[in-house]
Write an enzyme that holds these catalytic residues in place. Sequence first.
Site, short mmCIF file in Angstrom:
data_model
loop_
_atom_site.label_atom_id
_atom_site.label_comp_id
_atom_site.label_asym_id
_atom_site.label_seq_id
_atom_site.Cartn_x
_atom_site.Cartn_y
_atom_site.Cartn_z
N LYS A 42 46.46 86.45 59.54
CA LYS A 42 47.36 86.34 58.40
C LYS A 42 48.45 87.41 58.43
CE LYS A 42 45.29 83.13 55.68
NZ LYS A 42 45.93 82.06 54.91
N ASP B 137 42.83 84.69 49.11
CA ASP B 137 41.40 84.93 49.27
C ASP B 137 41.17 86.34 49.80
OD1 ASP B 137 40.10 82.54 48.45
OD2 ASP B 137 40.81 81.54 50.24
#
Length: 402
Positions: free
Chosen positions: A75, A123
């Site tokens: 990410k 998340d």
Amino acid sequence: MFVLNRNALHRLPLDPTDAETLGVAGADTVERFLSHRDNHLMTPLHALPALAAEFGLGAVHIKDEGFRLGLGSFKALGGAYAVFRLVLEEAGNRLGRPVDVADLGRPDVRAVAAAMTFACATDGNHGRSVAQGAQLVGARAAIFVHAGVSEERIAAIARYGAEMIRVDGNYDDSVRQAAQVSADKGWTVVSDTSWPGYERIPGLVMQGYTAIVREALRQLPRTPTHVFVQAGVGGIAAAVAGHLAIGLGDARPTFTVVEPARAACVFAAAQAGRPVKVAHGQPTVMAMLECYEASPVAWRVLARAADAFMTVDEADAIAVMRRLARPDAGDPVIVAGESGGVGLAGLIRAMADNPTELGLDDKSRVLVINTEGATDPHRYAELVGMSPADVLEGKMTAEATA
């Protein structure tokens, strides 16, 4: 669960917008931006010869994103990259002249960034990337976290100076609240999922991920015949599948999307032929993949570029974490978080259940991606029985005595 891609769009060319986003020129831009990051290094690619021999495969390689840009996850490539692009676009508009990544440190560009706030739901890993990107350019970040995000992951985001906003419910609830609050306050949402009227920024996030597959293709001794990649809303899977489809055409590998059985929103889209919301039931240990509706932009790519969709169970994901921490002789030690080894878990499950449908045999060359390291070290230790530090210490000891 396992299903082949029966969509009428399967193997058709990507939508022109997606082809531009995930193609060669877009990947070139990502690499140019990465070259200006002080801590950018190509992440390692490891061969797993013992595992390949056990399952009768020609070769298995794993791309280890646990080292990416100091954030421990793939990410790191998406959110920060999108933040950089958006700051430069705004600066160019306000200053009335072209600006590029080399200008991010200029006082006039940083003054523009200082007036911007970037928001997202997360998340854990995507929020760290957005927060880090905002800090690097001198902007502000507001990160929305749902009830299932651990305290360790929240703290890891907050240390980049982000404002942390807690949301009741699950990831999809936090996405909705981030969009609503940002619209009210004039913040820029940098989401890794899309919705009607909001596609370009998730496309930039996906574009950032093309660096993974481009590096892997350079590192591999031969082009893979099969690729297994995990999915939450589908961004990383779509980025890899789309770039492979553009770059390799009909010679591209068979591509399988892997998800937790408890949060299989891309699998549900494959069954329905469009993104649908799946029921929120018992949480999955694969916390970074706990999403209940596929990103429409990601699905648009996967409907064309993915060949199969499958799910794995909780035990499958945990078993892979433990296996990578304590590998058979000849394979390297790898720290994989709860969601990191899910692609490999899918390969192992496929070899048990569906090898012939995917054409897996002793000539297959398989690529999987460890999408995260131990981003929650406490949870990792609970599941593996060793801390990530102890796992890595054992690796270093083994290497020193080899």
